[in-house]
Write an enzyme that holds these catalytic residues in place. Structure first.
Site, PDB file in Angstrom:
ATOM      1  N   SER A 274       0.830  -1.196   0.000  1.00  0.00           N
ATOM      2  CA  SER A 274       0.000   0.000   0.000  1.00  0.00           C
ATOM      3  C   SER A 274       0.867   1.250   0.000  1.00  0.00           C
ATOM      4  CB  SER A 274      -0.902   0.011   1.223  1.00  0.00           C
ATOM      5  OG  SER A 274      -0.157   0.443   2.338  1.00  0.00           O
ATOM      6  N   LYS A 275       0.194   2.375  -0.223  1.00  0.00           N
ATOM      7  CA  LYS A 275       0.914   3.646  -0.302  1.00  0.00           C
ATOM      8  C   LYS A 275       1.571   4.007   1.028  1.00  0.00           C
ATOM      9  CE  LYS A 275      -2.223   4.888  -3.837  1.00  0.00           C
ATOM     10  NZ  LYS A 275      -2.647   5.689  -4.883  1.00  0.00           N
TER      11      LYS A 275
END
Ligand code: GLU
Length: 576
Positions: A274-275
């Site tokens: 994920s970011k």
């Protein structure tokens, strides 16, 4: 079984099965396209292509706060860069158009409202007038009492006259679906098999919000029907939503598409890709360096990386995420690389789109046998949903890098040069301008075999474009050894070859090779490395560069002589 009788059984309708495949990718455009989203798009696209069907791109931009036109355009760019072109959807670079539009949900609000009215009139949905404040209080009560919150259907107890009055007064309200009290909802899925959910687990969920915008569930169901979508291929995180979609399809007497929920993508260590990883990486480095709030940060940059307030907030709150620009500038100041998460990150890092396409296809699908490397034609001719893999996919960066290296090395020199130039034009315009056209072909050829990405040559080749007096000499064992060990040592060789290079009649790779090889034969026991390594350090500052003759040829005589002299002068200064 009629469509009505089929209610909530999950069976696909005959008309779905027999019609031409129409798949869709339906991103919510905020930020850039994540590799997970790109993989979904790829599978939707490949399936439509494999079946001679049509691939639709629909922009789900009803969350006005999070969506933006800039992000939408970036999604278009990312998809087309990967070679994923849509037959129907918003128009971009020759893609899109189509009869079932508009393809942006924000332009379809009337359609959603009409369908909500239809459900209201049939008694399958109803307006609910509770304010957000009242709902929050009810949720808090449920929390305090340790029970799961469910909407209590208070609005259903209002009499018709009150409802009429509220509506006439234009009292803000949402529209909720009346969920059947007890029915078993079957979610058919070609990847995961059947899942069953009891309607008792769902409350009367909102389909139209107070601002007149549809919720995701409502819009997605209406659009899939009106756009004639036959196959919904999407991430496993949506599996739970599908029960709601099935209830809505039945309430609206819609066809049931075929569902394929694809596995999530994880890092090799099992963490979610994920970011947030960008912030995790940055925080680790900040901690390692013991950095504090500016001005005591010690972040090695003349420019403040971000406003002090923002920096303070980010340091104080571990869950805060920096926006992409701030994260990039901080990474640059800290001299670290951020993990690539979005398609744009991979493009910027110098991965090839065909390699990305190949690698993404392997995340949850396999063509069978030992085949791992393939092109888009192979993917189109082999892709099928029955070869999807249920278990979570692992994103192995080393493997992707190895794929990229192989693809770069297999290219012709001309192609490598063209693609490197295109990469530089997009991301390193200054580098290209400073290097100049004449040297570019040599530079590309010298770097091809040693590059894992299109960005590698630029990262390691900065010394080609800086001023001679800007070369900074690395303080490392390798450098000291190459310059000071042996008899004659590296400095002595530099001193000896400097006049030879100065007088070289033609500054060509061939002449450089002849002269330096002859020198090494006569003065270094035939060991070219004894001469090449000091030279490499003198001109680049460190022990790594393309082949020495290429390096010298690209730099040109004047720079080479200047840099050798500078290196020698530095030695004299150091030994004084
Ligand atoms: N807009 C949704 C998303 O980006 C689409 C989900 C779906 O494919 O139905 O997650």
């Amino acid at each position: 079984m009629s469509r009505k009788q089929r209610k909530a059984t999950g069976a696909p309708t005959p008309e779905t099965v027999s019609t031409m495949v129409r798949s869709r990718f339906a991103p919510s455009p905020s930020g850039h396209l994540h590799v997970g989203g790109a993989r979904t798009a790829l599978f939707c696209w490949a399936y439509a292509r494999a079946r001679g069907g049509r691939f639709i791109l629909r922009i789900e931009d009803t969350d006005q706060k999070r969506s933006s036109e800039a992000a939408t355009q970036a999604f278009f760019e990312d998809l087309t860069w990967l070679g994923i072109r849509w037959d129907e959807g918003p128009e971009f670079d020759g893609c899109g158009g189509g009869e079932a539009g508009p393809y942006r949900q924000s332009q379809r609000l009337d359609l959603y409202r009409r369908h909500a009215d239809q459900l209201n009139a049939a008694g399958a949905a109803y307006p609910a007038f509770e304010t957000p404040h009242m709902l929050e209080a009810a949720r808090a009560r449920a929390r305090d009492e340790g029970r799961a919150y469910r909407y209590d259907r208070a609005a259903l107890k209002l009499d018709a006259a009150t409802i009429r009055r509220y509506l006439d007064e234009k009292r803000p309200h949402v529209v909720r679906l009346k969920v059947p009290d007890t029915c078993q909802i079957t979610i058919p899925d070609v990847v995961r098999g059947e899942t069953h959910v009891s309607s008792a687990e769902l409350d009367d969920f909102v389909i139209l919000k107070a601002d007149g915008y549809p919720t995701y569930h409502f819009a997605v169901v209406i659009d899939d029907e009106l756009m004639g979508v036959t196959h919904v291929i999407r991430g496993e995180e949506h599996l739970g939503n599908t029960a709601k979609h099935i209830l809505l399809q039945d309430a609206l007497d819609f066809r049931r598409p075929i569902y394929a929920h694809i596995s999530l993508i994880f890092n090799p260590d099992g963490s979610k890709m994920s970011k947030r990883e960008r912030d995790i990486r940055l925080r680790r480095e900040v901690k390692r360096l013991g950095l504090q709030v500016p001005p005591e940060t010690g972040v090695p940059t003349a420019q403040p990386v971000m406003p002090v307030d923002q920096w303070r907030r980010w340091l104080a709150d571990k869950d805060q995420q920096l926006d992409l620009e701030s994260a990039r500038s901080l990474a640059e100041a800290l001299k670290i690389d951020l993990p690539e998460i979005d398609v744009e990150d991979f493009r910027r890092a110098g991965y090839l789109p065909e390699v990305m396409m190949n690698y993404l296809a392997l995340l949850g699908w396999s063509p069978g046998g030992d085949i791992e490397k393939f092109d888009r034609e192979f993917l189109i001719s082999h892709f099928d949903l029955d070869r999807m893999i249920k278990s979570p996919a692992r994103f192995d960066r080393d493997k992707l890098l190895a794929f990229n290296l192989d693809a770069l090395q297999a290219m012709s020199t001309e192609e490598f040069s063209d693609r490197l130039r295109a990469h530089c034009l997009r991301y390193h315009r200054d580098f290209l301008d400073m290097l100049g056209n004449e040297k570019f072909a040599l530079f590309a050829a010298a770097n091809q075999q040693r590059s894992k990405t299109l960005d590698d040559p630029v990262r390691s080749g900065r010394f080609f474009v800086i001023g001679d007096e800007e070369v900074a000499y690395e303080h490392s064992k390798a450098v000291t050894k190459a310059l000071t060990h042996g008899d004659p040592n590296g400095y002595a060789h530099l001193k000896a070859v400097e006049p030879l290079l100065k007088e070289l009649p033609h500054w060509t790779i061939k002449r450089l090779e002849e002269t330096l090889t002859q020198y090494a034969n006569e003065h270094a026991g035939g060991k070219l490395g004894k001469v090449a390594q000091p030279l490499r350090i003198a001109v680049s500052g460190g022990p790594v560069s393309p082949a020495i003759f290429d390096t010298l040829a690209i730099l040109g005589r004047e720079s080479v002589i200047n840099r050798i002299r500078r290196c020698l002068a530095m030695r004299e200064r150091d030994t004084k």
